[in-house]
Design a protein around this motif. Sequence first.
Motif, PDB file in Angstrom:
ATOM      1  N   UNK A  21       0.837  -1.201   0.000  1.00 42.67           N
ATOM      2  CA  UNK A  21       0.000   0.000   0.000  1.00 42.67           C
ATOM      3  C   UNK A  21       0.873   1.253   0.000  1.00 42.67           C
ATOM      4  N   UNK A  22       1.901   1.267   0.818  1.00 43.56           N
ATOM      5  CA  UNK A  22       2.807   2.427   0.877  1.00 43.56           C
ATOM      6  C   UNK A  22       3.526   2.615  -0.455  1.00 43.56           C
ATOM      7  N   UNK A  23       4.007   1.525  -1.057  1.00 43.98           N
ATOM      8  CA  UNK A  23       4.746   1.623  -2.319  1.00 43.98           C
ATOM      9  C   UNK A  23       3.829   2.130  -3.436  1.00 43.98           C
ATOM     10  N   UNK A  24       2.627   1.570  -3.538  1.00 43.67           N
ATOM     11  CA  UNK A  24       1.711   1.983  -4.597  1.00 43.67           C
ATOM     12  C   UNK A  24       1.149   3.389  -4.363  1.00 43.67           C
ATOM     13  N   UNK A  25       1.007   3.802  -3.118  1.00 37.31           N
ATOM     14  CA  UNK A  25       0.600   5.178  -2.834  1.00 37.31           C
ATOM     15  C   UNK A  25       1.656   6.151  -3.366  1.00 37.31           C
ATOM     16  N   UNK A  26       2.929   5.816  -3.168  1.00 38.53           N
ATOM     17  CA  UNK A  26       4.013   6.644  -3.700  1.00 38.53           C
ATOM     18  C   UNK A  26       4.024   6.603  -5.223  1.00 38.53           C
ATOM     19  N   UNK A  51      -4.869  -4.380  -4.409  1.00 37.40           N
ATOM     20  CA  UNK A  51      -3.798  -5.144  -3.783  1.00 37.40           C
ATOM     21  C   UNK A  51      -4.442  -6.193  -2.892  1.00 37.40           C
ATOM     22  N   UNK A  52      -4.072  -7.456  -3.116  1.00 34.97           N
ATOM     23  CA  UNK A  52      -4.720  -8.558  -2.403  1.00 34.97           C
ATOM     24  C   UNK A  52      -3.674  -9.565  -1.949  1.00 34.97           C
ATOM     25  N   UNK A  53      -3.450  -9.697  -0.631  1.00 35.94           N
ATOM     26  CA  UNK A  53      -2.464 -10.675  -0.164  1.00 35.94           C
ATOM     27  C   UNK A  53      -2.884 -12.112  -0.428  1.00 35.94           C
ATOM     28  N   UNK A  54      -4.172 -12.392  -0.542  1.00 40.97           N
ATOM     29  CA  UNK A  54      -4.633 -13.756  -0.805  1.00 40.97           C
ATOM     30  C   UNK A  54      -4.484 -14.155  -2.262  1.00 40.97           C
TER      31      UNK A  54
END
Length: 123
Positions: A21-26, A51-54
């Motif tokens: 989430x942090x990387x894609x927000x940037x 973004x889906x961890x599963x």
Amino acid sequence: MSQFLGVRSVIYGVPNLEEAKAWYTTLLEIEPYFEAECYVGFNVGGFELGLDPDARNVTSRADGVVAYWGVEDIASQVERINSLGARQHGEIVDVGEGILMASFLDPYGNVFGLIENPHFKLT
């Protein structure tokens, strides 16, 4: 008339949702519009990047399918994405009529494509 309304969501599998989430927000320069402990969604020009961890368990990140996200200046975005730690997967290629494409591997192994297409208009 087609029953298909167009792409709505592109989902990337990630091992660590908060880190991704942090990387894609940037990368996207926007905050997510939806956040839950099992999914994060960004509204990118009217389309969803999720973004889906599963999804790691059911999705193959093979090179066969690549989502290409539109940009206006592909050269500057290639430079910027490289500076964020992504690995270039495909160089900028002119596929004809001024359409340029490139791709990257994000830090989680997903292929992230860019396209500069002066002919495409959202309808």
